[in-house]
Design an enzyme around this catalytic site. Structure first.
Site, PDB file in Angstrom:
ATOM      1  N   LYS A  59       0.849  -1.204   0.000  1.00 19.79           N
ATOM      2  CA  LYS A  59       0.000   0.000   0.000  1.00 19.79           C
ATOM      3  C   LYS A  59       0.883   1.252   0.000  1.00 19.79           C
ATOM      4  O   LYS A  59       2.070   1.176   0.327  1.00 19.79           O
ATOM      5  CB  LYS A  59      -0.934  -0.022   1.213  1.00 19.79           C
ATOM      6  CG  LYS A  59      -0.222   0.021   2.551  1.00 19.79           C
ATOM      7  CD  LYS A  59      -1.151  -0.367   3.702  1.00 19.79           C
ATOM      8  CE  LYS A  59      -0.412  -0.347   5.024  1.00 19.79           C
ATOM      9  NZ  LYS A  59      -1.144  -1.083   6.070  1.00 19.79           N
ATOM     10  N   ARG A  73     -11.343  -0.418  14.529  1.00 21.64           N
ATOM     11  CA  ARG A  73     -11.451   0.363  13.297  1.00 21.64           C
ATOM     12  C   ARG A  73     -12.430  -0.369  12.400  1.00 21.64           C
ATOM     13  O   ARG A  73     -13.560  -0.594  12.801  1.00 21.64           O
ATOM     14  CB  ARG A  73     -10.029   0.436  12.705  1.00 21.64           C
ATOM     15  CG  ARG A  73      -9.761   1.480  11.712  1.00 21.64           C
ATOM     16  CD  ARG A  73      -8.287   1.555  11.350  1.00 21.64           C
ATOM     17  NE  ARG A  73      -7.797   0.357  10.682  1.00 21.64           N
ATOM     18  CZ  ARG A  73      -6.574   0.233  10.160  1.00 21.64           C
ATOM     19  NH1 ARG A  73      -5.717   1.228  10.237  1.00 21.64           N
ATOM     20  NH2 ARG A  73      -6.204  -0.875   9.563  1.00 21.64           N
ATOM     21  N   TYR A  81      13.179  29.987   7.321  1.00 18.97           N
ATOM     22  CA  TYR A  81      11.926  30.608   7.770  1.00 18.97           C
ATOM     23  C   TYR A  81      11.964  30.882   9.272  1.00 18.97           C
ATOM     24  O   TYR A  81      12.427  30.055  10.055  1.00 18.97           O
ATOM     25  CB  TYR A  81      10.742  29.672   7.490  1.00 18.97           C
ATOM     26  CG  TYR A  81      10.318  29.653   6.037  1.00 18.97           C
ATOM     27  CD1 TYR A  81       9.943  30.821   5.368  1.00 18.97           C
ATOM     28  CD2 TYR A  81      10.278  28.454   5.331  1.00 18.97           C
ATOM     29  CE1 TYR A  81       9.546  30.795   4.041  1.00 18.97           C
ATOM     30  CE2 TYR A  81       9.875  28.415   3.999  1.00 18.97           C
ATOM     31  CZ  TYR A  81       9.510  29.589   3.369  1.00 18.97           C
ATOM     32  OH  TYR A  81       9.122  29.556   2.056  1.00 18.97           O
ATOM     33  N   MET A 111       9.418  23.332   2.260  1.00 14.82           N
ATOM     34  CA  MET A 111       8.793  22.370   1.348  1.00 14.82           C
ATOM     35  C   MET A 111       9.803  21.839   0.336  1.00 14.82           C
ATOM     36  O   MET A 111       9.812  20.654   0.012  1.00 14.82           O
ATOM     37  CB  MET A 111       7.614  23.039   0.634  1.00 14.82           C
ATOM     38  CG  MET A 111       6.662  22.063  -0.008  1.00 14.82           C
ATOM     39  SD  MET A 111       5.312  22.875  -0.878  1.00 14.82           S
ATOM     40  CE  MET A 111       4.367  23.591   0.454  1.00 14.82           C
TER      41      MET A 111
HETATM   42  C1  LIG Z   1      -0.357  -2.135   6.687  1.00 12.18           C
HETATM   43  C2  LIG Z   1      -0.942  -3.404   7.101  1.00 12.18           C
HETATM   44  C3  LIG Z   1      -0.134  -4.533   7.337  1.00 12.18           C
HETATM   45  C4  LIG Z   1       1.385  -4.493   7.295  1.00 12.18           C
HETATM   46  O1  LIG Z   1       1.908  -4.024   8.507  1.00 12.18           O
HETATM   47  P1  LIG Z   1       3.503  -3.942   8.762  1.00 12.18           P
HETATM   48  O2  LIG Z   1       3.591  -3.441  10.147  1.00 12.18           O
HETATM   49  O3  LIG Z   1       4.031  -2.971   7.767  1.00 12.18           O
HETATM   50  O4  LIG Z   1       4.050  -5.299   8.569  1.00 12.18           O
HETATM   51  C5  LIG Z   1      -0.766  -5.726   7.635  1.00 12.18           C
HETATM   52  N1  LIG Z   1      -2.125  -5.813   7.711  1.00 12.18           N
HETATM   53  C6  LIG Z   1      -2.924  -4.751   7.504  1.00 12.18           C
HETATM   54  C7  LIG Z   1      -4.392  -4.903   7.614  1.00 12.18           C
HETATM   55  C8  LIG Z   1      -2.371  -3.514   7.207  1.00 12.18           C
HETATM   56  O5  LIG Z   1      -3.175  -2.466   7.015  1.00 12.18           O
END
Ligand SMILES: *Cc1c(COP(=O)(O)O)cnc(C)c1O
Length: 391
Positions: A37, A135, A263, A311
């Site tokens: 991701k 969540r 800045y 930035m």
């Molecule tokens: C991001 C995520 C992971 C991976 O977690 P890491 O700590 O990077 O290994 C696993 N499961 C879910 C649902 C996630 O959102």
């Protein structure tokens, strides 16, 4: 490569090595789902996924439907799971590309069933059980009911049952144990009613490397594959950083005593200092919080960041680095000579987590993919990556 203003070296051999360490930790029978991701935590999802698929990663986890489709378009054929949730507008394209979808509610279940039936497709779903994350996810008390509903839906297929550990560092081993006990309760009841299907999965990097989470059929690993060991890692020494972040000095000048830098004039010189300007800022993965605090490597030595990180630019004091010159490479994350700055060091200095620093390396930083095995490197989608061999 040297034409870049700022670049992230992505070491695919290090990725291989980390995946091998993960394979050793999980054993041969468990599927490694690599979490890619947020553009593979800033490393470049397409190139990372292609490389990982070649070394035996069996599935990918993403955050959104568009990330999943991007991988499909790039030719990734392995199962891809949207770990969280999709939105209604994304259902059709997910069905069309066999994207696995996390499921957490009855209404979601019905909506998916309806669309899938209308299009005469089967939705591949992973029931997400909330065992402590608070969540997404169905609470354990309602999970079996939802599994029954999936079972009776003609166009849904259960491809997995999952839960997510709320400790990314692995320092709450008792928390992980409580979560797995709740999850185990759901699994036991589901097994009894013969409702299980697909992969059962729970472990993230922390669960795996702390040895506290059951592995089940698959592990979902992200940060460890990129070479950042969870704090409580037992095998952390086998992981090596995949990414280095570098730029070059674009300007150098001696500023007289009494001058201020950046800045808000937060850094004032009480003697003449040699100040170098780097063409990277917080859009390029240099956290604003490193202002007057962080360090950068130049000619194998540490140079302090002075003034505010902005930035587009960061200023460093190179007075004590003999010969420092315009065009010198400056390393923000990575090694130069015998000195190293880890992603974790940057995160700690900026009072944040390595995940956030990696994700903040914006798109104007070129990703340069490196591999000792050029034939493998060359097989990576050429339009998505620049491949070079070191030396
Ligand atoms: C991001 C995520 C992971 C991976 O977690 P890491 O700590 O990077 O290994 C696993 N499961 C879910 C649902 C996630 O959102």
């Amino acid at each position: 490569m040297d034409a870049f203003r700022a670049w992230a070296d992505v070491d695919l051999d290090a990725l291989d090595q980390n995946l091998a360490a993960i394979r050793t930790a999980v054993g041969p029978g468990v599927v490694i789902m690599l979490v890619v991701k947020a553009d593979a935590y800033g490393h470049g999802a397409i190139a990372i996924a292609h490389r990982a698929a070649r070394v035996g990663v069996g599935a990918f986890g993403v955050g959104t439907a568009s990330e999943a489709l991007e991988l499909r378009r790039a030719g990734i054929c392995e199962p891809i799971l949207v770990l969280g949730t999709i939105v209604d507008e994304e259902v059709t394209s997910c069905l069309h590309h066999d994207i696995h979808i996390g499921l957490h509610s009855t209404s979601r279940c019905r909506a998916l069933q309806e669309t899938a039936a209308r299009q005469n497709r089967t939705a591949l779903v992973h029931l997400n059980v909330d065992t402590g994350m608070g969540r997404l996810g169905v609470l354990p008390g309602r999970a079996v009911e939802l599994l029954e509903e999936i079972r009776s839906a003609s166009h849904l297929q259960l491809a997995g049952v999952m839960t997510h550990i709320s400790s990314p560092s692995g320092d709450s081993t008792s928390g992980i144990c409580e979560q797995s006990a709740r999850f185990e309760g759901v699994l036991t009841e589901a097994r009894r009613r013969n409702l299980l299907g697909g992969w059962v999965h729970m472990s993230n990097s922390a669960g795996l490397f702390s040895g506290t989470s059951p592995l089940y059929d698959a592990v979902r690993v992200g940060i460890s594959a990129y070479g950042v060991a969870p704090k409580e890692a037992q095998w952390g020494e086998n992981l090596s950083p995949v990414m280095s972040l570098r730029t070059r000095i674009v300007f150098l000048k001696d500023l007289p005593a009494g001058s201020t830098v950046g800045y808000d004039g937060t850094f004032e010189l009480n003697e003449m200092r040699r100040i170098a300007t780097l063409p990277v800022g917080y859009n390029d993965g240099v956290p604003w919080r490193l202002s007057n605090k962080g360090e950068v490597l130049v000619r194998g030595q540490r140079a302090p960041i002075v003034g505010r990180v902005s930035m587009d630019y960061t200023t460093i004091d190179v007075t004590d680095i003999p010969g420092a010159a315009v065009d010198d490479v400056a390393t923000l994350i990575g090694s130069d000579g015998t000195e190293t700055i880890l992603l974790r060091d940057v995160a700690e200095c900026a009072e944040t987590i390595p995940y956030e620093v990696a994700c903040s390396i914006g798109k104007r930083v070129a990703r340069v993919f490196r591999a000792r095995t050029p034939e493998l490197a060359a097989a990576i989608q050429p339009e998505a990556s620049t491949v070079t061999t070191p030396g």
